[in-house]
Design a protein around this motif. Structure first.
Motif, PDB file in Angstrom:
ATOM      1  N   GLY A 202       0.797   1.466  -2.778  1.00  0.00           N
ATOM      2  CA  GLY A 202       1.049   2.673  -2.000  1.00  0.00           C
ATOM      3  C   GLY A 202       1.914   2.471  -0.784  1.00  0.00           C
ATOM      4  O   GLY A 202       2.643   3.382  -0.383  1.00  0.00           O
ATOM      5  N   TYR A 203       1.854   1.290  -0.165  1.00  0.00           N
ATOM      6  CA  TYR A 203       2.570   1.082   1.086  1.00  0.00           C
ATOM      7  C   TYR A 203       3.754   0.128   0.947  1.00  0.00           C
ATOM      8  O   TYR A 203       4.799   0.356   1.551  1.00  0.00           O
ATOM      9  CB  TYR A 203       1.605   0.565   2.154  1.00  0.00           C
ATOM     10  CG  TYR A 203       0.534   1.573   2.499  1.00  0.00           C
ATOM     11  CD1 TYR A 203       0.818   2.647   3.331  1.00  0.00           C
ATOM     12  CD2 TYR A 203      -0.756   1.472   1.976  1.00  0.00           C
ATOM     13  CE1 TYR A 203      -0.156   3.601   3.639  1.00  0.00           C
ATOM     14  CE2 TYR A 203      -1.737   2.418   2.282  1.00  0.00           C
ATOM     15  CZ  TYR A 203      -1.424   3.473   3.109  1.00  0.00           C
ATOM     16  OH  TYR A 203      -2.382   4.416   3.401  1.00  0.00           O
ATOM     17  N   ALA A 204       3.593  -0.929   0.178  1.00  0.00           N
ATOM     18  CA  ALA A 204       4.700  -1.879   0.007  1.00  0.00           C
ATOM     19  C   ALA A 204       5.576  -1.545  -1.193  1.00  0.00           C
ATOM     20  O   ALA A 204       6.663  -2.115  -1.349  1.00  0.00           O
ATOM     21  CB  ALA A 204       4.160  -3.297  -0.136  1.00  0.00           C
ATOM     22  N   GLY A 205       5.119  -0.649  -2.067  1.00  0.00           N
ATOM     23  CA  GLY A 205       5.904  -0.281  -3.244  1.00  0.00           C
ATOM     24  C   GLY A 205       5.947  -1.356  -4.302  1.00  0.00           C
ATOM     25  O   GLY A 205       6.884  -1.403  -5.098  1.00  0.00           O
ATOM     26  N   LEU A 206       4.907  -2.222  -4.348  1.00  0.00           N
ATOM     27  CA  LEU A 206       4.853  -3.316  -5.317  1.00  0.00           C
ATOM     28  C   LEU A 206       3.765  -3.022  -6.342  1.00  0.00           C
ATOM     29  O   LEU A 206       2.585  -3.204  -6.068  1.00  0.00           O
ATOM     30  CB  LEU A 206       4.570  -4.647  -4.609  1.00  0.00           C
ATOM     31  CG  LEU A 206       5.585  -5.081  -3.547  1.00  0.00           C
ATOM     32  CD1 LEU A 206       5.069  -6.277  -2.760  1.00  0.00           C
ATOM     33  CD2 LEU A 206       6.926  -5.402  -4.184  1.00  0.00           C
ATOM     34  N   VAL A 207       4.156  -2.558  -7.504  1.00  0.00           N
ATOM     35  CA  VAL A 207       3.195  -2.193  -8.547  1.00  0.00           C
ATOM     36  C   VAL A 207       2.806  -3.444  -9.319  1.00  0.00           C
ATOM     37  O   VAL A 207       3.609  -4.017 -10.050  1.00  0.00           O
ATOM     38  CB  VAL A 207       3.778  -1.136  -9.501  1.00  0.00           C
ATOM     39  CG1 VAL A 207       2.753  -0.751 -10.561  1.00  0.00           C
ATOM     40  CG2 VAL A 207       4.232   0.085  -8.726  1.00  0.00           C
TER      41      VAL A 207
ATOM     42  N   GLY B 106       3.126  -3.302   9.750  1.00  0.00           N
ATOM     43  CA  GLY B 106       2.882  -2.267   8.747  1.00  0.00           C
ATOM     44  C   GLY B 106       4.048  -1.317   8.608  1.00  0.00           C
ATOM     45  O   GLY B 106       4.390  -0.883   7.496  1.00  0.00           O
ATOM     46  N   ARG B 107       4.681  -0.988   9.714  1.00  0.00           N
ATOM     47  CA  ARG B 107       5.830  -0.076   9.661  1.00  0.00           C
ATOM     48  C   ARG B 107       7.002  -0.705   8.924  1.00  0.00           C
ATOM     49  O   ARG B 107       7.732  -0.025   8.195  1.00  0.00           O
ATOM     50  CB  ARG B 107       6.229   0.329  11.081  1.00  0.00           C
ATOM     51  CG  ARG B 107       5.144   1.120  11.803  1.00  0.00           C
ATOM     52  CD  ARG B 107       5.589   1.557  13.192  1.00  0.00           C
ATOM     53  NE  ARG B 107       4.496   2.206  13.909  1.00  0.00           N
ATOM     54  CZ  ARG B 107       4.163   3.478  13.786  1.00  0.00           C
ATOM     55  NH1 ARG B 107       4.853   4.242  12.940  1.00  0.00           N
ATOM     56  NH2 ARG B 107       3.163   3.995  14.474  1.00  0.00           N
ATOM     57  N   VAL B 108       7.171  -2.010   9.106  1.00  0.00           N
ATOM     58  CA  VAL B 108       8.245  -2.703   8.385  1.00  0.00           C
ATOM     59  C   VAL B 108       7.946  -2.726   6.888  1.00  0.00           C
ATOM     60  O   VAL B 108       8.839  -2.513   6.063  1.00  0.00           O
ATOM     61  CB  VAL B 108       8.424  -4.136   8.930  1.00  0.00           C
ATOM     62  CG1 VAL B 108       9.399  -4.922   8.047  1.00  0.00           C
ATOM     63  CG2 VAL B 108       8.927  -4.096  10.359  1.00  0.00           C
ATOM     64  N   VAL B 109       6.676  -2.954   6.523  1.00  0.00           N
ATOM     65  CA  VAL B 109       6.290  -2.977   5.109  1.00  0.00           C
ATOM     66  C   VAL B 109       6.578  -1.635   4.452  1.00  0.00           C
ATOM     67  O   VAL B 109       7.142  -1.567   3.351  1.00  0.00           O
ATOM     68  CB  VAL B 109       4.797  -3.345   4.965  1.00  0.00           C
ATOM     69  CG1 VAL B 109       4.316  -3.099   3.535  1.00  0.00           C
ATOM     70  CG2 VAL B 109       4.571  -4.807   5.335  1.00  0.00           C
ATOM     71  N   VAL B 110       6.223  -0.547   5.132  1.00  0.00           N
ATOM     72  CA  VAL B 110       6.493   0.789   4.583  1.00  0.00           C
ATOM     73  C   VAL B 110       7.996   1.037   4.500  1.00  0.00           C
ATOM     74  O   VAL B 110       8.495   1.639   3.537  1.00  0.00           O
ATOM     75  CB  VAL B 110       5.803   1.864   5.448  1.00  0.00           C
ATOM     76  CG1 VAL B 110       6.192   3.261   4.975  1.00  0.00           C
ATOM     77  CG2 VAL B 110       4.289   1.692   5.393  1.00  0.00           C
ATOM     78  N   ALA B 111       8.736   0.566   5.503  1.00  0.00           N
ATOM     79  CA  ALA B 111      10.190   0.742   5.486  1.00  0.00           C
ATOM     80  C   ALA B 111      10.828  -0.032   4.337  1.00  0.00           C
ATOM     81  O   ALA B 111      11.813   0.422   3.739  1.00  0.00           O
ATOM     82  CB  ALA B 111      10.775   0.281   6.817  1.00  0.00           C
ATOM     83  N   ILE B 112      10.262  -1.193   3.996  1.00  0.00           N
ATOM     84  CA  ILE B 112      10.760  -1.970   2.856  1.00  0.00           C
ATOM     85  C   ILE B 112      10.600  -1.171   1.571  1.00  0.00           C
ATOM     86  O   ILE B 112      11.477  -1.169   0.700  1.00  0.00           O
ATOM     87  CB  ILE B 112      10.030  -3.321   2.762  1.00  0.00           C
ATOM     88  CG1 ILE B 112      10.452  -4.229   3.926  1.00  0.00           C
ATOM     89  CG2 ILE B 112      10.320  -4.014   1.432  1.00  0.00           C
ATOM     90  CD1 ILE B 112       9.665  -5.519   4.001  1.00  0.00           C
ATOM     91  N   ARG B 113       9.489  -0.476   1.451  1.00  0.00           N
ATOM     92  CA  ARG B 113       9.281   0.370   0.273  1.00  0.00           C
ATOM     93  C   ARG B 113      10.350   1.447   0.182  1.00  0.00           C
ATOM     94  O   ARG B 113      10.853   1.754  -0.905  1.00  0.00           O
ATOM     95  CB  ARG B 113       7.899   1.019   0.342  1.00  0.00           C
ATOM     96  CG  ARG B 113       7.572   1.950  -0.813  1.00  0.00           C
ATOM     97  CD  ARG B 113       6.378   2.820  -0.497  1.00  0.00           C
ATOM     98  NE  ARG B 113       6.672   3.735   0.598  1.00  0.00           N
ATOM     99  CZ  ARG B 113       5.763   4.485   1.209  1.00  0.00           C
ATOM    100  NH1 ARG B 113       4.497   4.406   0.864  1.00  0.00           N
ATOM    101  NH2 ARG B 113       6.122   5.293   2.197  1.00  0.00           N
ATOM    102  N   GLU B 114      10.729   2.002   1.315  1.00  0.00           N
ATOM    103  CA  GLU B 114      11.700   3.098   1.311  1.00  0.00           C
ATOM    104  C   GLU B 114      13.121   2.609   1.064  1.00  0.00           C
ATOM    105  O   GLU B 114      13.862   3.216   0.284  1.00  0.00           O
ATOM    106  CB  GLU B 114      11.637   3.840   2.659  1.00  0.00           C
ATOM    107  CG  GLU B 114      10.286   4.477   2.956  1.00  0.00           C
ATOM    108  CD  GLU B 114       9.909   5.528   1.939  1.00  0.00           C
ATOM    109  OE1 GLU B 114      10.819   6.188   1.390  1.00  0.00           O
ATOM    110  OE2 GLU B 114       8.702   5.683   1.670  1.00  0.00           O
TER     111      GLU B 114
ATOM    112  N   LYS C 297       6.909  -9.155   2.569  1.00  0.00           N
ATOM    113  CA  LYS C 297       6.268  -8.842   1.294  1.00  0.00           C
ATOM    114  C   LYS C 297       5.286  -9.936   0.887  1.00  0.00           C
ATOM    115  O   LYS C 297       4.218  -9.643   0.337  1.00  0.00           O
ATOM    116  CB  LYS C 297       7.325  -8.653   0.201  1.00  0.00           C
ATOM    117  CG  LYS C 297       8.167  -7.415   0.359  1.00  0.00           C
ATOM    118  CD  LYS C 297       8.976  -7.091  -0.887  1.00  0.00           C
ATOM    119  CE  LYS C 297      10.011  -8.154  -1.160  1.00  0.00           C
ATOM    120  NZ  LYS C 297      10.852  -7.811  -2.332  1.00  0.00           N
ATOM    121  N   LEU C 298       5.630 -11.181   1.182  1.00  0.00           N
ATOM    122  CA  LEU C 298       4.736 -12.291   0.826  1.00  0.00           C
ATOM    123  C   LEU C 298       3.444 -12.219   1.636  1.00  0.00           C
ATOM    124  O   LEU C 298       2.347 -12.403   1.082  1.00  0.00           O
ATOM    125  CB  LEU C 298       5.437 -13.631   1.070  1.00  0.00           C
ATOM    126  CG  LEU C 298       4.624 -14.888   0.733  1.00  0.00           C
ATOM    127  CD1 LEU C 298       4.233 -14.894  -0.747  1.00  0.00           C
ATOM    128  CD2 LEU C 298       5.414 -16.151   1.074  1.00  0.00           C
TER     129      LEU C 298
END
Length: 311
Positions: free
Chosen positions: A43-48, A180-188, A204-205
């Motif tokens: 949901g937040y990092a976009g890693l399924v 956390g904001r950077v992780v969400v931004a990576i998803r976007e 991401k790691l």
């Protein structure tokens, strides 16, 4: 207010609930904790990931190996060891799988999960396909004082509730932090973040390892609760069911994984009492939920919040 009311209801439930339902709600909270760990990735990092059962199952087996027959392992030592095993496994797998993306990431995580599954399945010293029993739950002691007896279902319930609230709060704080904001931004838009100078692979790691550690905590709790570990804890079915909980509850929402886990487990219990074809009914419900509530059950809470009168 709603969150506080739910928390108070959960805290009061062992005082009025029967043993079966206390154990059932305990299992639901363990799966909710497990789902929160996956939502951190999906949901937040976009890693399924379809291999999130790997740290979950390895942590459960770590508890089994640390438990002497008919003796209780130490609470703090066993939980730390199980989460460490999950973290190390996530580090090793993450260093490899995070070099891929999209469908390739999904398939590689699935491959690692299945490799671990077949290794455990074919290992006689780990119990093979039957698994092994854990006859005694860990003993929680602090300086000789035993505040909880985990053999007592109500005491175990409160420990799981406390850990679920702790994990929920920790994730909320983490996502509100710069990390956390950077992780969400990576998803976007990961490419834009790299252009701005962020080492996105490292972010991401770290997120992958944190999610694995939380999955390990859930695996430790599941093994202690059920008193049994088996290869199915590492199978893709476990990862698939977990992903279903996240989607059903609402990806990228604070309460989504909890709602998804509660709804899925409650529906399983109800439908199993109706018919032996309960999986068909469950499947129809999930399809209807995705069609009419694409953002998950958390969407209902959004509707209520928007429709609430403002002063």
């Amino acid at each position: 207010m709603l969150l506080l009311a739910v928390l108070l209801a959960l805290a009061a439930f062992p005082l009025v609930g029967e043993k079966f339902y206390i154990q059932f709600v305990t299992k639901v909270m363990i799966m909710a904790l497990f789902a929160m760990s996956l939502d951190l990735l999906v949901g937040y990092a976009g890693l399924v990931s379809l291999g999130h059962a790997l740290p979950f199952g390895l942590a459960a087996y770590a508890l089994m190996l640390m438990t002497p027959e008919y003796q209780a392992p130490g609470f703090w030592l066993s939980i730390a060891a199980s989460m460490s095993v999950a973290a190390i496994a996530s580090l090793v797998v993450g260093l490899l799988v995070l070099r891929t993306s999209g469908i390739y990431f999904i398939m590689v995580t699935l491959a690692f999960g299945q490799m671990a599954y077949y290794y455990v399945h074919d290992s006689k010293h780990l119990g093979g396909s039957d698994g092994k029993y854990i006859y005694v739950r860990p003993a929680l002691e602090m300086f000789g004082w035993k505040p909880f007896d985990l053999e007592n279902p109500a005491h175990f319930y409160y420990v799981v509730l406390a850990l679920m609230v702790f994990v929920y709060t920790t994730i909320r704080i983490l996502l509100a932090s710069p990390f956390g904001r950077v992780v969400v931004a990576i998803r976007e838009n990961e490419h834009r973040l790299r252009m701005l100078g962020y080492a996105t692979f490292r972010y991401k790691l770290v997120c992958f390892i944190l999610a694995g550690m939380l999955a390990g905590l859930a695996g430790w709790l599941a093994a202690a609760h059920d008193g049994l570990v088996n290869p199915e804890m590492l199978s893709w079915h476990q990862s698939g069911q977990l992903l279903m909980m996240v989607i059903l509850g609402g990806m990228g929402t604070p309460a989504g994984p909890i709602l998804g886990a509660a709804a899925l487990k409650a529906l399983e219990l109800v439908f199993q009492g109706w018919t032996k074809h309960w999986q068909l009914l469950l499947g129809l419900f999930i399809v209807a939920s995705v069609l009419f509530m694409p953002r998950g059950l958390a969407q209902v809470l959004e509707w209520k919040r928007r429709s609430a009168p403002t002063r």
